[in-house]
Design an enzyme around this catalytic site. Structure first.
Site, mmCIF file in Angstrom:
data_model
loop_
_atom_site.group_PDB
_atom_site.id
_atom_site.type_symbol
_atom_site.label_atom_id
_atom_site.label_comp_id
_atom_site.label_asym_id
_atom_site.label_seq_id
_atom_site.Cartn_x
_atom_site.Cartn_y
_atom_site.Cartn_z
ATOM 1 N N GLY A 46 39.059 39.680 -60.932
ATOM 2 C CA GLY A 46 38.774 39.137 -59.611
ATOM 3 C C GLY A 46 38.496 37.649 -59.722
ATOM 4 O O GLY A 46 38.021 37.180 -60.765
ATOM 5 N N GLN A 51 35.858 29.292 -57.400
ATOM 6 C CA GLN A 51 35.864 29.215 -58.875
ATOM 7 C C GLN A 51 36.953 28.282 -59.403
ATOM 8 O O GLN A 51 36.908 27.884 -60.564
ATOM 9 C CB GLN A 51 36.040 30.612 -59.491
ATOM 10 N N CYS A 94 31.875 37.543 -65.555
ATOM 11 C CA CYS A 94 32.425 36.605 -64.580
ATOM 12 C C CYS A 94 33.167 35.507 -65.330
ATOM 13 O O CYS A 94 32.663 34.993 -66.336
ATOM 14 C CB CYS A 94 31.282 35.998 -63.763
ATOM 15 N N LEU A 95 34.344 35.127 -64.817
ATOM 16 C CA LEU A 95 35.120 34.072 -65.485
ATOM 17 C C LEU A 95 34.375 32.733 -65.469
ATOM 18 O O LEU A 95 34.658 31.867 -66.288
ATOM 19 C CB LEU A 95 36.500 33.931 -64.835
ATOM 20 N N HIS A 136 30.797 41.414 -55.939
ATOM 21 C CA HIS A 136 30.635 40.296 -56.883
ATOM 22 C C HIS A 136 31.387 39.066 -56.376
ATOM 23 O O HIS A 136 30.842 37.956 -56.329
ATOM 24 C CB HIS A 136 31.149 40.733 -58.261
ATOM 25 N N GLU A 137 32.653 39.276 -55.971
ATOM 26 C CA GLU A 137 33.471 38.142 -55.510
ATOM 27 C C GLU A 137 32.938 37.571 -54.199
ATOM 28 O O GLU A 137 32.941 36.360 -53.994
ATOM 29 C CB GLU A 137 34.937 38.561 -55.357
ATOM 30 N N HIS A 140 30.295 35.091 -54.590
ATOM 31 C CA HIS A 140 30.780 33.736 -54.898
ATOM 32 C C HIS A 140 30.963 32.904 -53.624
ATOM 33 O O HIS A 140 30.745 31.693 -53.628
ATOM 34 C CB HIS A 140 32.135 33.795 -55.617
HETATM 35 NI NI NI Z 1 32.580 36.035 -60.831
#
Ligand code: NI
Length: 168
Positions: A46, A51, A94-95, A136-137, A140
């Site tokens: 995701g 991001q 998370c990236l 989660h996304e 963000h």
């Molecule tokens: Ni994330």
């Protein structure tokens, strides 16, 4: 399509609240195509636009098993219209917080409303990994990272670890 740079903590843009998308047009689809390619390359399941430094309410996701099972999903201006009282823990990553994983407890099921790749309004139920990932996304989009759900000590440890990693 092009790869975009993924911002990592403690980059200040990750704390920004993303703005609603006004038009689902070819420019936005180009952004989503780039985001998907960037996510696959990372690899991740995701990615929110913020991001890659674009604070718009856009998310891409793919929960397929592998490269032969691509299931790209796109969420524009997503809203959670219902969340279960029942919660479930999941070890998240998370990236933007590379190589750090920790357990977060979230509602086990949610109902979503969003615009798809073509700008069509969709309502969808989510549970399991899908529910974890979309919540989660969507965090963000509010400038919230999964480590913000942890204790301050753990959060500081995570950021320290990422700083060390990116300095290397
Ligand atoms: Ni994330």
């Amino acid at each position: 399509m092009a790869l975009r740079e993924i911002l990592v903590v403690p980059h200040p843009v990750l704390k920004q609240v993303s703005k609603p998308v006004e038009a689902v047009d070819d420019d936005l689809r180009a952004l989503m195509d780039d985001m998907l390619e960037t996510m696959y390359a990372a690899p991740g399941i995701g990615l929110a636009a913020v991001q890659v430094g674009v604070p718009k309410r856009v998310i891409v996701m793919d929960l397929g098993r592998d490269e032969d099972d691509r299931q790209p999903r796109y969420y524009i201006n997503p809203e959670i219209v219902w969340a279960s009282d029942e919660t479930a823990p999941y070890e998240e990553g998370c990236l933007s917080v590379p190589e750090y994983f920790d357990e977060v407890e979230r509602p086990a099921k949610v109902k979503l409303r969003y615009l798809d790749y073509h700008g069509k309004a969709v309502e969808e139920d989510a549970e399991g990994l899908f529910a974890v990932c979309i919540q989660h996304e969507m965090d963000h989009l509010e400038g919230v990272l999964f480590i913000d759900h942890l204790s301050r000590l753990k959060r500081e440890q995570a950021i320290k670890k990422v700083k060390k990693l990116t300095a290397a």
